[in-house]
Write a protein that holds these residues in place. Sequence first.
Motif, PDB file in Angstrom:
ATOM      1  N   ALA A  75       0.837  -1.200   0.000  1.00 51.60           N
ATOM      2  CA  ALA A  75       0.000   0.000   0.000  1.00 51.60           C
ATOM      3  C   ALA A  75       0.872   1.249   0.000  1.00 51.60           C
ATOM      4  O   ALA A  75       0.524   2.253  -0.616  1.00 51.60           O
ATOM      5  CB  ALA A  75      -0.925   0.003   1.213  1.00 51.60           C
ATOM      6  N   ASP A  76       2.000   1.180   0.698  1.00 50.57           N
ATOM      7  CA  ASP A  76       3.004   2.237   0.681  1.00 50.57           C
ATOM      8  C   ASP A  76       4.320   1.641   1.151  1.00 50.57           C
ATOM      9  O   ASP A  76       4.434   0.423   1.295  1.00 50.57           O
ATOM     10  CB  ASP A  76       2.576   3.469   1.498  1.00 50.57           C
ATOM     11  N   VAL A  90      -3.615  -6.246   7.389  1.00 47.56           N
ATOM     12  CA  VAL A  90      -2.760  -5.105   7.104  1.00 47.56           C
ATOM     13  C   VAL A  90      -1.553  -5.246   8.003  1.00 47.56           C
ATOM     14  O   VAL A  90      -1.688  -5.441   9.219  1.00 47.56           O
ATOM     15  CB  VAL A  90      -3.478  -3.767   7.375  1.00 47.56           C
ATOM     16  N   LEU A 114      -7.187  -0.760   6.665  1.00 46.88           N
ATOM     17  CA  LEU A 114      -5.999   0.054   6.418  1.00 46.88           C
ATOM     18  C   LEU A 114      -6.090   1.375   7.186  1.00 46.88           C
ATOM     19  O   LEU A 114      -5.155   1.776   7.874  1.00 46.88           O
ATOM     20  CB  LEU A 114      -5.849   0.307   4.916  1.00 46.88           C
TER      21      LEU A 114
END
Length: 135
Positions: A75-76, A90, A114
């Motif tokens: 996601a990052d 997550v 998230l």
Amino acid sequence: MNWVDSINYFIGKGKVQKVAIYDCGGKPLAATPELQFADQEVLGIIKCVNIPFNIYSRSQFGLFIGHTKYLCFKADDKTMIGLTEDDLFVAHICDSVMILAFITISVNADISCLGEVWTFAQELRSKMEVSMFVS
């Protein structure tokens, strides 16, 4: 800082069913009782989360946790999401700890796991910063 209290607070919000906090060496700091993983699995998750965002040649990859295969993606730089037909997790690195949170996927889900993890990470970061000044 009491890690168990932090876990209880996070679960108490009622959005995430299972959560664990590990140090970046894979040592468990606190977890809900049903969330137990082998050391090598935790280290594998930490390794995947720490791989730089631009290194992956594929947008998705598979990761086994226990006997369950998760379809994962970054996601990052410090966050990875994994999902199956039934649940998702997550994994997020926050300073010197990894937060690993699971929710059951439902058709009418009105939450973002998230978003919940990122908010919890910000709260943890604030507590860690304050605890540096309080003995």
